[in-house]
Scaffold this motif. Sequence first.
Motif, PDB file in Angstrom:
ATOM      1  N   ASP A   1       0.928  -1.284  -0.038  1.00  0.00           N
ATOM      2  CA  ASP A   1       0.161   0.043  -0.007  1.00  0.00           C
ATOM      3  C   ASP A   1       0.594   1.179   0.260  1.00  0.00           C
ATOM      4  OD1 ASP A   1      -2.413  -1.394  -0.146  1.00  0.00           O
ATOM      5  OD2 ASP A   1      -2.498  -0.952   1.725  1.00  0.00           O
ATOM      6  N   VAL A   2       2.279   1.100   0.723  1.00  0.00           N
ATOM      7  CA  VAL A   2       2.875   2.209   0.898  1.00  0.00           C
ATOM      8  C   VAL A   2       3.096   2.719  -0.061  1.00  0.00           C
ATOM      9  CG1 VAL A   2       4.811   3.522   2.212  1.00  0.00           C
ATOM     10  CG2 VAL A   2       3.061   2.092   3.655  1.00  0.00           C
ATOM     11  N   LEU A   3       3.768   1.664  -1.207  1.00  0.00           N
ATOM     12  CA  LEU A   3       4.505   1.662  -2.279  1.00  0.00           C
ATOM     13  C   LEU A   3       3.533   2.069  -3.673  1.00  0.00           C
ATOM     14  CD1 LEU A   3       6.859  -1.255  -2.845  1.00  0.00           C
ATOM     15  CD2 LEU A   3       7.218   1.397  -2.386  1.00  0.00           C
ATOM     16  N   LEU A   4       2.186   1.482  -3.793  1.00  0.00           N
ATOM     17  CA  LEU A   4       0.965   1.728  -4.387  1.00  0.00           C
ATOM     18  C   LEU A   4       1.203   3.949  -4.237  1.00  0.00           C
ATOM     19  CD1 LEU A   4      -1.119  -0.882  -4.415  1.00  0.00           C
ATOM     20  CD2 LEU A   4       0.220  -0.277  -5.780  1.00  0.00           C
ATOM     21  N   ASP A   5       1.040   3.845  -2.859  1.00  0.00           N
ATOM     22  CA  ASP A   5       0.164   5.496  -2.428  1.00  0.00           C
ATOM     23  C   ASP A   5       1.554   6.211  -3.082  1.00  0.00           C
ATOM     24  OD1 ASP A   5      -1.449   4.627  -1.556  1.00  0.00           O
ATOM     25  OD2 ASP A   5      -0.865   5.270   0.861  1.00  0.00           O
ATOM     26  N   THR A   6       2.816   5.283  -3.414  1.00  0.00           N
ATOM     27  CA  THR A   6       3.591   6.578  -4.124  1.00  0.00           C
ATOM     28  C   THR A   6       3.329   6.690  -5.261  1.00  0.00           C
ATOM     29  OG1 THR A   6       5.344   6.412  -1.968  1.00  0.00           O
ATOM     30  CG2 THR A   6       6.781   6.662  -3.651  1.00  0.00           C
ATOM     31  N   VAL A   7       3.733   5.726  -5.836  1.00  0.00           N
ATOM     32  CA  VAL A   7       3.522   5.309  -7.100  1.00  0.00           C
ATOM     33  C   VAL A   7       2.505   6.541  -7.353  1.00  0.00           C
ATOM     34  CG1 VAL A   7       2.701   3.990  -9.515  1.00  0.00           C
ATOM     35  CG2 VAL A   7       4.347   2.974  -7.327  1.00  0.00           C
ATOM     36  N   GLU A   8       0.871   6.380  -7.319  1.00  0.00           N
ATOM     37  CA  GLU A   8       0.535   7.415  -8.029  1.00  0.00           C
ATOM     38  C   GLU A   8       0.199   8.688  -7.589  1.00  0.00           C
ATOM     39  OE1 GLU A   8      -4.101   6.438  -5.834  1.00  0.00           O
ATOM     40  OE2 GLU A   8      -3.326   3.562  -6.682  1.00  0.00           O
ATOM     41  N   ARG A   9       0.762   9.027  -6.049  1.00  0.00           N
ATOM     42  CA  ARG A   9       1.748  10.475  -6.175  1.00  0.00           C
ATOM     43  C   ARG A   9       2.384  10.919  -6.966  1.00  0.00           C
ATOM     44  NH1 ARG A   9       2.343   9.135  -0.948  1.00  0.00           N
ATOM     45  NH2 ARG A   9       4.096   8.893  -1.543  1.00  0.00           N
ATOM     46  N   GLU A  10       3.029  10.157  -7.045  1.00  0.00           N
ATOM     47  CA  GLU A  10       4.473  10.721  -8.159  1.00  0.00           C
ATOM     48  C   GLU A  10       4.102  10.533  -9.598  1.00  0.00           C
ATOM     49  OE1 GLU A  10       7.366  12.137  -7.150  1.00  0.00           O
ATOM     50  OE2 GLU A  10       6.553  11.833  -4.737  1.00  0.00           O
ATOM     51  N   LYS A  11       2.662   9.747  -9.706  1.00  0.00           N
ATOM     52  CA  LYS A  11       2.411   9.361 -11.197  1.00  0.00           C
ATOM     53  C   LYS A  11       3.271   8.561 -11.162  1.00  0.00           C
ATOM     54  CE  LYS A  11      -0.707  13.794 -11.089  1.00  0.00           C
ATOM     55  NZ  LYS A  11      -0.444  14.364  -9.808  1.00  0.00           N
ATOM     56  N   ALA A  12       3.774   8.231 -11.247  1.00  0.00           N
ATOM     57  CA  ALA A  12       4.813   6.590 -11.968  1.00  0.00           C
ATOM     58  C   ALA A  12       4.331   5.977 -13.158  1.00  0.00           C
ATOM     59  CB  ALA A  12       6.019   6.059 -11.422  1.00  0.00           C
ATOM     60  N   GLU A  13       6.102   6.138 -14.156  1.00  0.00           N
ATOM     61  CA  GLU A  13       4.954   5.053 -15.396  1.00  0.00           C
ATOM     62  C   GLU A  13       5.767   3.774 -14.979  1.00  0.00           C
ATOM     63  OE1 GLU A  13       7.957   5.309 -18.647  1.00  0.00           O
ATOM     64  OE2 GLU A  13       6.445   6.849 -19.060  1.00  0.00           O
ATOM     65  N   LEU A  14       6.699   3.597 -13.846  1.00  0.00           N
ATOM     66  CA  LEU A  14       7.114   2.192 -13.783  1.00  0.00           C
ATOM     67  C   LEU A  14       7.223   2.133 -12.484  1.00  0.00           C
ATOM     68  CD1 LEU A  14       8.219  -0.539 -14.874  1.00  0.00           C
ATOM     69  CD2 LEU A  14      10.234   0.749 -15.400  1.00  0.00           C
ATOM     70  N   LEU A  15       7.065   0.761 -11.703  1.00  0.00           N
ATOM     71  CA  LEU A  15       7.412   0.323 -10.614  1.00  0.00           C
ATOM     72  C   LEU A  15       8.585  -0.766 -10.685  1.00  0.00           C
ATOM     73  CD1 LEU A  15       7.275   0.291  -7.287  1.00  0.00           C
ATOM     74  CD2 LEU A  15       5.393  -1.436  -8.008  1.00  0.00           C
ATOM     75  N   VAL A  16       9.670  -0.781 -10.002  1.00  0.00           N
ATOM     76  CA  VAL A  16      10.360  -1.436  -9.972  1.00  0.00           C
ATOM     77  C   VAL A  16      10.510  -2.143  -8.218  1.00  0.00           C
ATOM     78  CG1 VAL A  16      13.074  -2.258 -10.576  1.00  0.00           C
ATOM     79  CG2 VAL A  16      11.903  -0.280 -11.244  1.00  0.00           C
TER      80      VAL A  16
END
Length: 127
Positions: free
Chosen positions: A80-95
């Motif tokens: 959940d913490v990683l998913l929140d970061t991805v959404e907040r940063e509008k990330a294109e990729l999660l590694v």
Amino acid sequence: MAVVVGFIPTPVGFDALDTARTAAEERGGPLIVVNVVRQGDEQDPRHASEGDLDAAADRLRGSAVRVDIRQESSEDDIADVLLDTVEREKAELLVIGLRRERDVARHLLGVTPQKLLLSAPCDVLVV
């Protein structure tokens, strides 16, 4: 576009860091490095010490993109913490790194990688 990497201080975690750096440089960055510390479970070996975070910073020194290294302390699930970061940063990729010592055939994937693969609003690269 941003690349987020879930970092743990293991050989697989450092491999994921290297892969994320390359991906961020190809995309124009930034690279967001996240280590999650679960409150009440501070002895977990996935928690990076200050020395581990310094080693990660040294490894990323000279990167062609902006690098942001964060240690998030949370009671929430790591995914959940990683998913929140991805959404907040509008990330294109999660590694993420998948620990190789696990019996992948028996477990297929752990709970955290499975949740990330199924729930991430972006591409997920498993190292």
